[in-house]
Design a protein around this motif. Structure first.
Motif, short mmCIF file in Angstrom:
data_model
loop_
_atom_site.label_atom_id
_atom_site.label_comp_id
_atom_site.label_asym_id
_atom_site.label_seq_id
_atom_site.Cartn_x
_atom_site.Cartn_y
_atom_site.Cartn_z
N ILE A 136 0.87 -1.17 0.00
CA ILE A 136 0.00 0.00 0.00
C ILE A 136 0.91 1.22 0.00
N VAL A 137 0.51 2.27 -0.69
CA VAL A 137 1.28 3.51 -0.74
C VAL A 137 0.41 4.64 -0.22
N VAL B 134 4.97 7.39 1.20
CA VAL B 134 5.64 6.27 1.84
C VAL B 134 4.86 5.00 1.47
N ALA B 135 5.58 3.91 1.31
CA ALA B 135 4.95 2.64 0.96
C ALA B 135 5.21 1.59 2.03
N LEU B 136 4.30 0.66 2.12
CA LEU B 136 4.46 -0.52 2.96
C LEU B 136 4.43 -1.74 2.07
N GLU B 137 5.33 -2.66 2.32
CA GLU B 137 5.36 -3.92 1.57
C GLU B 137 5.16 -5.06 2.56
N PHE B 138 4.24 -5.96 2.23
CA PHE B 138 3.87 -7.06 3.11
C PHE B 138 4.38 -8.38 2.56
N SER B 139 4.67 -9.30 3.45
CA SER B 139 5.08 -10.64 3.08
C SER B 139 3.93 -11.60 3.36
N VAL C 180 8.91 -0.70 5.34
CA VAL C 180 8.64 0.69 4.98
C VAL C 180 9.64 1.06 3.90
N MET C 181 9.16 1.65 2.80
CA MET C 181 10.06 2.00 1.70
C MET C 181 9.50 3.18 0.92
N GLY C 182 10.34 3.73 0.06
CA GLY C 182 9.89 4.80 -0.84
C GLY C 182 9.45 6.06 -0.12
N MET C 183 10.06 6.36 1.01
CA MET C 183 9.69 7.55 1.78
C MET C 183 10.32 8.78 1.14
N LEU D 256 12.84 -0.93 8.19
CA LEU D 256 13.25 -0.03 7.12
C LEU D 256 14.76 0.06 7.10
N THR D 257 15.28 0.61 6.02
CA THR D 257 16.69 0.96 5.95
C THR D 257 16.79 2.43 5.57
N VAL D 258 17.85 3.06 6.06
CA VAL D 258 18.11 4.46 5.73
C VAL D 258 19.60 4.57 5.45
N THR D 259 19.95 5.34 4.44
CA THR D 259 21.35 5.51 4.07
C THR D 259 22.10 6.18 5.22
N GLU D 260 23.21 5.55 5.61
CA GLU D 260 24.02 6.10 6.69
C GLU D 260 24.44 7.53 6.33
N GLY D 261 24.33 8.42 7.29
CA GLY D 261 24.69 9.82 7.06
C GLY D 261 23.49 10.71 6.73
N ASN D 262 22.33 10.10 6.44
CA ASN D 262 21.12 10.88 6.17
C ASN D 262 20.51 11.25 7.52
#
Length: 173
Positions: free
Chosen positions: A56-57, A70-75, A86-89, A123-129
């Motif tokens: 869902i977005v 922001v999007a949510l991806e389910f398994s 959580v992705m695409g924020m 979620l993941t976030v780029t280090e330094g952001n």
């Protein structure tokens, strides 16, 4: 400011905002502008109006303009269906610092809590952001590891900080 799930009618606006995101914040995403720009309109439509069992977005609207997403991806896999990714924020530059990101994360978390098997947001976030890290920590996410050389950017390899948040309000992260 209104936050709501995106629908098929938002596809063109969503594509435009995300292509802007890939261009102006390339280190924040694992996909490139070129990869996403090459996707047909049907890909973008499926992303926001496909099966709600898969993803869902959410969009944040300032008046009628889409200014964040922001999007949510389910398994559906038995061993991982408790995790929601959580992705695409992204929040448009002109709307940062106004609570848009927090509103998007809160809406996503509220939706995730409605899924019977969901227990954690990941979620993941780029280090330094730093601004993204601060946002996620303010929303209750906790780091649990750093993946070195997670993405290759124009400035070299970048690490990704892995973060999680319990969806059970009675469980401390």
């Amino acid at each position: 400011m209104q936050v709501a799930p995106l629908t098929a009618e938002h596809a063109a606006e969503y594509r435009c905002l995300m292509l802007h995101a890939y261009e102006h914040a390339p280190d924040a995403f694992t996909s490139t502008l070129e990869e996403r720009a090459a996707q047909p309109d049907s890909w973008w439509l499926k992303r926001i109006a496909g099966s709600r069992e898969e993803s869902i977005v959410f969009g944040a609207f300032n008046e009628r303009e889409l200014v964040g997403t922001v999007a949510l991806e389910f398994s559906n896999r038995a061993k991982t269906k408790h995790k929601v990714h959580v992705m695409g924020m992204f929040v448009a530059e002109t709307c940062r610092g106004l609570g848009v990101g927090k509103a998007l994360i809160q809406a996503a978390a509220e939706h995730a809590r409605t899924r019977p098997d969901a227990r954690v947001l990941m979620l993941t976030v780029t280090e330094g952001n730093k601004s993204a890290l601060c946002l996620y920590e303010a929303c209750g996410f906790k780091p649990f590891g750093v993946e070195p050389m997670a993405i290759l950017t124009s400035s070299g390899y970048q690490a990704k900080v892995h973060m999680w948040q319990s969806l059970d309000e009675n469980t401390a992260a």
